[in-house]
Design a protein around this motif. Structure first.
Motif, PDB file in Angstrom:
ATOM      1  N   GLU A  58      -4.134  12.891   2.236  1.00 48.68           N
ATOM      2  CA  GLU A  58      -5.294  13.477   1.553  1.00 48.68           C
ATOM      3  C   GLU A  58      -6.010  12.428   0.704  1.00 48.68           C
ATOM      4  O   GLU A  58      -7.239  12.315   0.739  1.00 48.68           O
ATOM      5  N   GLN A  59      -5.231  11.628  -0.046  1.00 49.09           N
ATOM      6  CA  GLN A  59      -5.818  10.584  -0.902  1.00 49.09           C
ATOM      7  C   GLN A  59      -6.672   9.617  -0.096  1.00 49.09           C
ATOM      8  O   GLN A  59      -7.671   9.101  -0.579  1.00 49.09           O
ATOM      9  N   THR A  60      -6.235   9.342   1.121  1.00 47.05           N
ATOM     10  CA  THR A  60      -6.906   8.311   1.929  1.00 47.05           C
ATOM     11  C   THR A  60      -7.801   8.925   3.001  1.00 47.05           C
ATOM     12  O   THR A  60      -8.234   8.224   3.916  1.00 47.05           O
ATOM     13  N   GLU A  61      -8.057  10.197   2.886  1.00 47.03           N
ATOM     14  CA  GLU A  61      -8.874  10.926   3.871  1.00 47.03           C
ATOM     15  C   GLU A  61      -8.348  10.719   5.291  1.00 47.03           C
ATOM     16  O   GLU A  61      -9.107  10.475   6.226  1.00 47.03           O
ATOM     17  N   GLY A  62      -7.057  10.727   5.405  1.00 46.08           N
ATOM     18  CA  GLY A  62      -6.400  10.634   6.714  1.00 46.08           C
ATOM     19  C   GLY A  62      -6.297   9.223   7.275  1.00 46.08           C
ATOM     20  O   GLY A  62      -5.771   9.033   8.373  1.00 46.08           O
ATOM     21  N   LYS A  63      -6.774   8.214   6.503  1.00 41.13           N
ATOM     22  CA  LYS A  63      -6.724   6.847   7.035  1.00 41.13           C
ATOM     23  C   LYS A  63      -5.305   6.285   6.993  1.00 41.13           C
ATOM     24  O   LYS A  63      -4.955   5.408   7.767  1.00 41.13           O
ATOM     25  N   MET A  64      -4.517   6.744   6.045  1.00 41.80           N
ATOM     26  CA  MET A  64      -3.143   6.248   5.956  1.00 41.80           C
ATOM     27  C   MET A  64      -2.178   7.407   6.165  1.00 41.80           C
ATOM     28  O   MET A  64      -2.148   8.349   5.380  1.00 41.80           O
ATOM     29  N   ARG A  65      -1.440   7.328   7.228  1.00 48.51           N
ATOM     30  CA  ARG A  65      -0.451   8.374   7.512  1.00 48.51           C
ATOM     31  C   ARG A  65       0.922   7.724   7.574  1.00 48.51           C
ATOM     32  O   ARG A  65       1.199   6.958   8.495  1.00 48.51           O
ATOM     33  N   LEU A  66       1.737   8.010   6.592  1.00 46.03           N
ATOM     34  CA  LEU A  66       3.071   7.398   6.532  1.00 46.03           C
ATOM     35  C   LEU A  66       3.974   8.081   7.550  1.00 46.03           C
ATOM     36  O   LEU A  66       4.031   9.308   7.610  1.00 46.03           O
ATOM     37  N   GLY A  67       4.687   7.292   8.332  1.00 46.02           N
ATOM     38  CA  GLY A  67       5.686   7.850   9.239  1.00 46.02           C
ATOM     39  C   GLY A  67       6.970   8.113   8.461  1.00 46.02           C
ATOM     40  O   GLY A  67       7.138   7.598   7.348  1.00 46.02           O
ATOM     41  N   PRO A 121       0.819  -1.216   0.000  1.00 46.29           N
ATOM     42  CA  PRO A 121       0.000   0.000   0.000  1.00 46.29           C
ATOM     43  C   PRO A 121       0.853   1.266   0.000  1.00 46.29           C
ATOM     44  O   PRO A 121       0.561   2.224  -0.731  1.00 46.29           O
ATOM     45  N   ALA A 122       1.927   1.280   0.789  1.00 44.97           N
ATOM     46  CA  ALA A 122       2.768   2.480   0.865  1.00 44.97           C
ATOM     47  C   ALA A 122       3.375   2.796  -0.503  1.00 44.97           C
ATOM     48  O   ALA A 122       3.353   3.948  -0.953  1.00 44.97           O
TER      49      ALA A 122
END
Lengths: 126, 221
Positions: free
Chosen positions: A41-50, A16-17
């Protein structure tokens, strides 16, 4: 000897990343923080990469030739020169396309099985 | 615009910078400054939106991120070092260290043979000769087949250290070898420290440690 271009379908499925980073770069070069914001933004905040996930994935994508560093700066006056910008290579673009097609076909199957209810009905699928 | 109090900001960044030491050195050199810059941007934006609570949540995320990705980078570094064997990053050619450990494994197998032969009434010197011959033949084959230097040297180092030194050094070598079973293991440990020192080659040390413990265990049989 001419270098044989790798078959992108052999590299699927992407993590996914990696796919989100390819998507973020699909419309132009970006630096790390910009990519991170785009993915959120693409994931509406569901995915936040560290930072570790982002640069670990970028490192592998650079090694595999999916993306490359860009020397160009949008505006050196406005930008921090320490930032590095990345862009898709030809392989990266093909890879993003075939992965998107693979996921689209999976969604079609889900629609046919009425797992995506409203959309399936509104499209008249199944 | 609300900015983070300077002490909290610099403390956060200092802690994050310190946390980066858990990544492999090569990765840290290449991506450490970029990760720190990214953390700085994240911390600034998070503070603007969520103040202290936001910062606490950011730290939870960052700690999880560091924990999982540092491990992944070490595994990736390990794989790369096995495949590429970057000679210039070692104090000695990497094949020396690897062959030292391979020959230590052969030595451990040889010691087992020695113990088994002793138990069946064979001479301890004959058993030691079998061990030395097996070790050197295996090392020679490895060196010829792989065309890489270091196999014979590694085998010789472990042999000299764990078998020949006590034979030359102690009057009653046979009983010394029987009654002081840890010598080979300790020597392998010292060798692994030498290989691993300051080179982030922790996995070589780990493998050597397992071999040393195995050898000590086998010697006690």
């Amino acid at each position: 000897m001419a270098k044989v271009a790798p078959d992108p379908t052999a590299l699927l499925p992407l993590t996914p990343a990696a796919f989100h980073i390819l998507l973020a770069l699909a419309d132009g070069e970006k630096h790390g923080y910009w990519i991170m914001q785009e993915v959120a933004e693409q994931t509406e905040g569901k995915m936040r990469l560290g930072p570790g996930t982002l640069y670990g994935t970028i490192k592998r994508m650079l090694t595999d030739g999916w993306i490359e560093e860009s020397d160009e700066r949008p505006d050196p006056e406005l930008d921090d020169e320490r930032r590095r910008y990345y862009r898709l290579t030809d392989l990266g673009q093909r890879l993003a396309r075939v992965e998107a097609e693979r996921l689209a076909s999976l969604v079609s199957v889900a629609r046919a099985k009425r797992l995506v209810g409203r959309t399936a009905l509104s499209l008249g699928v199944g | 615009m609300a900015s983070t109090p300077i002490s909290a900001a610099s403390f956060s960044e200092r802690v994050y910078e310190w946390l980066l030491v858990v990544y492999p050195a090569a990765y840290r050199r290449e991506y450490g400054p970029l990760m720190l810059q990214l953390f700085r941007d994240l911390r600034r934006d998070t503070w603007r939106r969520g103040k202290r609570w936001g910062l606490a949540m950011l730290w939870l995320r960052v700690l999880g991120d560091v924990g999982t990705t540092a491990w992944a980078e070490h595994v990736s570094e390990f794989r790369r070092s096995i495949v590429n064997k970057p000679v210039e990053k070692f104090g000695v050619p990497p094949s020396w260290g690897i062959w030292l450990i391979v020959s230590a494994a052969i030595l451990a197998a040889g010691l087992l043979t020695k113990v088994l032969m002793s138990e069946t009434g064979q001479s301890i010197l004959l058993a030691t000769a079998v061990l030395i011959a097996a070790n050197l033949i295996a090392a020679t084959i490895m060196e010829v087949v792989t065309r890489s230097g270091g196999a014979i040297l590694g085998a010789m180092l472990t042999l000299v250290a764990s078998v020949l030194v006590p034979v030359l050094w102690v009057d009653d070598a046979s009983s010394w070898l029987r009654e002081n079973p840890v010598n080979g293991g300790i020597i392998i440990l010292i060798a692994s420290f030498w290989i691993a020192r300051g080179k982030s080659r922790w996995y070589l040390f780990l493998v050597a440690l397992v071999l040393a413990v195995a050898q000590i265990g086998v010697s006690f049989l």
